[in-house]
Motif scaffolding. Structure first.
Motif, PDB file in Angstrom:
ATOM      1  N   GLY A  25       0.838  -1.187   0.000  1.00  0.00           N
ATOM      2  CA  GLY A  25       0.000   0.000   0.000  1.00  0.00           C
ATOM      3  C   GLY A  25       0.862   1.222   0.000  1.00  0.00           C
ATOM      4  N   GLY A  26       0.277   2.306  -0.454  1.00  0.00           N
ATOM      5  CA  GLY A  26       0.997   3.568  -0.470  1.00  0.00           C
ATOM      6  C   GLY A  26       0.987   4.186   0.900  1.00  0.00           C
ATOM      7  N   ASP A  27       1.491   5.411   0.964  1.00  0.00           N
ATOM      8  CA  ASP A  27       1.544   6.068   2.256  1.00  0.00           C
ATOM      9  C   ASP A  27       0.205   6.662   2.645  1.00  0.00           C
ATOM     10  OD1 ASP A  27       1.434   8.259   0.615  1.00  0.00           O
ATOM     11  OD2 ASP A  27       3.450   8.993   1.117  1.00  0.00           O
ATOM     12  N   GLY A  28      -0.748   6.780   1.696  1.00  0.00           N
ATOM     13  CA  GLY A  28      -2.106   7.169   2.028  1.00  0.00           C
ATOM     14  C   GLY A  28      -2.266   8.572   2.556  1.00  0.00           C
ATOM     15  N   GLU A  29      -1.353   9.486   2.262  1.00  0.00           N
ATOM     16  CA  GLU A  29      -1.431  10.835   2.799  1.00  0.00           C
ATOM     17  C   GLU A  29      -2.588  11.633   2.216  1.00  0.00           C
ATOM     18  OE1 GLU A  29       0.310  12.126   5.401  1.00  0.00           O
ATOM     19  OE2 GLU A  29       1.093  10.113   5.553  1.00  0.00           O
ATOM     20  N   ASP A  30      -2.960  11.381   0.962  1.00  0.00           N
ATOM     21  CA  ASP A  30      -4.045  12.119   0.336  1.00  0.00           C
ATOM     22  C   ASP A  30      -5.371  11.654   0.899  1.00  0.00           C
ATOM     23  OD1 ASP A  30      -2.322  13.542  -1.323  1.00  0.00           O
ATOM     24  OD2 ASP A  30      -2.358  11.962  -2.853  1.00  0.00           O
ATOM     25  N   GLY A  31      -6.227  12.618   1.231  1.00  0.00           N
ATOM     26  CA  GLY A  31      -7.569  12.290   1.674  1.00  0.00           C
ATOM     27  C   GLY A  31      -7.676  11.738   3.077  1.00  0.00           C
ATOM     28  N   VAL A  32      -6.677  11.929   3.937  1.00  0.00           N
ATOM     29  CA  VAL A  32      -6.763  11.444   5.310  1.00  0.00           C
ATOM     30  C   VAL A  32      -7.584  12.446   6.116  1.00  0.00           C
ATOM     31  CG1 VAL A  32      -5.481  10.858   7.398  1.00  0.00           C
ATOM     32  CG2 VAL A  32      -4.565  10.227   5.162  1.00  0.00           C
ATOM     33  N   PRO A  33      -8.693  11.994   6.714  1.00  0.00           N
ATOM     34  CA  PRO A  33      -9.531  12.909   7.486  1.00  0.00           C
ATOM     35  C   PRO A  33      -8.891  13.268   8.833  1.00  0.00           C
ATOM     36  CG  PRO A  33     -10.348  10.671   7.700  1.00  0.00           C
ATOM     37  CD  PRO A  33      -9.201  10.633   6.705  1.00  0.00           C
ATOM     38  N   ALA A  34      -9.480  14.241   9.497  1.00  0.00           N
ATOM     39  CA  ALA A  34      -9.052  14.567  10.858  1.00  0.00           C
ATOM     40  C   ALA A  34      -9.213  13.324  11.718  1.00  0.00           C
ATOM     41  CB  ALA A  34      -9.899  15.704  11.415  1.00  0.00           C
ATOM     42  N   THR A  35      -8.338  13.157  12.675  1.00  0.00           N
ATOM     43  CA  THR A  35      -8.362  11.966  13.529  1.00  0.00           C
ATOM     44  C   THR A  35      -9.639  11.923  14.362  1.00  0.00           C
ATOM     45  OG1 THR A  35      -5.970  11.965  13.629  1.00  0.00           O
ATOM     46  CG2 THR A  35      -7.107  10.690  15.309  1.00  0.00           C
ATOM     47  N   HIS A  42     -18.295   4.425  19.423  1.00  0.00           N
ATOM     48  CA  HIS A  42     -18.358   5.508  18.436  1.00  0.00           C
ATOM     49  C   HIS A  42     -17.364   5.270  17.300  1.00  0.00           C
ATOM     50  CE1 HIS A  42     -18.773   9.512  16.750  1.00  0.00           C
ATOM     51  NE2 HIS A  42     -17.453   9.567  16.714  1.00  0.00           N
ATOM     52  N   LEU A  43     -16.130   4.925  17.659  1.00  0.00           N
ATOM     53  CA  LEU A  43     -15.107   4.656  16.644  1.00  0.00           C
ATOM     54  C   LEU A  43     -15.510   3.474  15.771  1.00  0.00           C
ATOM     55  CD1 LEU A  43     -11.986   5.157  18.915  1.00  0.00           C
ATOM     56  CD2 LEU A  43     -12.718   6.690  17.073  1.00  0.00           C
ATOM     57  N   ALA A  44     -16.043   2.430  16.394  1.00  0.00           N
ATOM     58  CA  ALA A  44     -16.486   1.248  15.647  1.00  0.00           C
ATOM     59  C   ALA A  44     -17.608   1.617  14.678  1.00  0.00           C
ATOM     60  CB  ALA A  44     -16.934   0.161  16.612  1.00  0.00           C
ATOM     61  N   ALA A  45     -18.527   2.456  15.117  1.00  0.00           N
ATOM     62  CA  ALA A  45     -19.622   2.881  14.241  1.00  0.00           C
ATOM     63  C   ALA A  45     -19.074   3.673  13.056  1.00  0.00           C
ATOM     64  CB  ALA A  45     -20.635   3.715  15.031  1.00  0.00           C
ATOM     65  N   GLU A  46     -18.101   4.545  13.319  1.00  0.00           N
ATOM     66  CA  GLU A  46     -17.476   5.314  12.229  1.00  0.00           C
ATOM     67  C   GLU A  46     -16.829   4.367  11.208  1.00  0.00           C
ATOM     68  OE1 GLU A  46     -16.406   8.871  11.919  1.00  0.00           O
ATOM     69  OE2 GLU A  46     -17.958   9.426  13.356  1.00  0.00           O
ATOM     70  N   ALA A  47     -16.240   3.282  11.707  1.00  0.00           N
ATOM     71  CA  ALA A  47     -15.554   2.314  10.849  1.00  0.00           C
ATOM     72  C   ALA A  47     -16.503   1.247  10.305  1.00  0.00           C
ATOM     73  CB  ALA A  47     -14.420   1.652  11.633  1.00  0.00           C
ATOM     74  N   LYS A  48     -17.793   1.369  10.630  1.00  0.00           N
ATOM     75  CA  LYS A  48     -18.814   0.403  10.204  1.00  0.00           C
ATOM     76  C   LYS A  48     -18.474  -1.013  10.673  1.00  0.00           C
ATOM     77  CE  LYS A  48     -20.334   3.154   6.262  1.00  0.00           C
ATOM     78  NZ  LYS A  48     -19.796   4.388   6.752  1.00  0.00           N
ATOM     79  N   LEU A 119     -10.941   6.847   9.809  1.00  0.00           N
ATOM     80  CA  LEU A 119     -10.709   7.331  11.168  1.00  0.00           C
ATOM     81  C   LEU A 119      -9.578   8.346  11.288  1.00  0.00           C
ATOM     82  CD1 LEU A 119     -11.030   3.992  13.192  1.00  0.00           C
ATOM     83  CD2 LEU A 119     -12.777   5.742  12.791  1.00  0.00           C
ATOM     84  N   GLY A 120      -8.802   8.551  10.221  1.00  0.00           N
ATOM     85  CA  GLY A 120      -7.629   9.417  10.337  1.00  0.00           C
ATOM     86  C   GLY A 120      -6.584   8.696  11.167  1.00  0.00           C
ATOM     87  N   GLY A 121      -5.761   9.455  11.866  1.00  0.00           N
ATOM     88  CA  GLY A 121      -4.752   8.854  12.724  1.00  0.00           C
ATOM     89  C   GLY A 121      -3.403   8.760  12.051  1.00  0.00           C
ATOM     90  N   THR A 122      -2.466   8.177  12.769  1.00  0.00           N
ATOM     91  CA  THR A 122      -1.082   8.043  12.338  1.00  0.00           C
ATOM     92  C   THR A 122      -0.718   6.578  12.254  1.00  0.00           C
ATOM     93  OG1 THR A 122      -0.537  10.096  13.479  1.00  0.00           O
ATOM     94  CG2 THR A 122       1.297   8.668  12.908  1.00  0.00           C
ATOM     95  N   MET A 123      -0.061   6.193  11.172  1.00  0.00           N
ATOM     96  CA  MET A 123       0.388   4.813  11.011  1.00  0.00           C
ATOM     97  C   MET A 123       1.700   4.615  11.758  1.00  0.00           C
ATOM     98  SD  MET A 123      -1.712   3.090   9.009  1.00  0.00           S
ATOM     99  CE  MET A 123      -0.688   1.772   8.383  1.00  0.00           C
TER     100      MET A 123
END
Length: 143
Positions: A25-35, A42-48, A119-123
């Motif tokens: 996979g790429g670094d995924g920097e484009d289109g990363v939402p706010a964390t 709540h987090l689980a619901a966001e991630a479906k 979910l955003g966040g840092t890898m």
């Protein structure tokens, strides 16, 4: 049952070993939402994800999530320090980690990279000794 720090580290390590794998996979920097922030639910619901609770303690809440054929662990922490201690212990066992404020998702690289788009966040990546051929050669921290 009282949950101890070594027990939590072991749980995280087992999850990392069970779910970690090499992916591309790429670094995924484009289109990363706010964390994202919030409770495990709540987090689980966001991630479906419908979380399958594994640990429900004062210091950590941890659940298994499935999305299609892929699985990952989603954990929330009572404190930033508790989260960092858990990560430091779990990363000794390899794996790929998506890290937000007081939460972590652990799974295969492609799974947590895709989850980052929601979910955003840092890898972050675990020990190079447990991730042969992983992205550790580019550093252990992305984003």
């Amino acid at each position: 049952m009282r949950v101890t720090r070594p027990m939590l580290a072991l749980t995280g390590a087992v999850a990392a070993l069970a779910l970690a794998g090499c992916g591309s996979g790429g670094d995924g920097e484009d289109g990363v939402p706010a964390t994202a922030t919030g409770s495990l639910e709540h987090l689980a619901a966001e991630a479906k994800c419908e979380p399958d609770m594994q640990t429900d303690a004062d210091t950590i809440r941890q659940a298994l999530c499935k999305k299609g054929g892929e699985k990952y662990v989603l954990a929330t922490f009572a404190t930033d320090r508790g989260q960092r201690e858990w990560l430091n212990s779990a990363k000794d066992y390899g794996g790929y980690y998506l890290v937000g404020r007081k939460w972590v998702a652990v799974g295969e690289e492609r799974t947590v990279t895709a989850l980052r788009g929601t979910l955003g966040g840092t890898m972050e990546e675990g020990s190079e000794h447990m991730n042969p051929g992983g992205s550790h050669n580019r550093g252990g921290h992305h984003g």
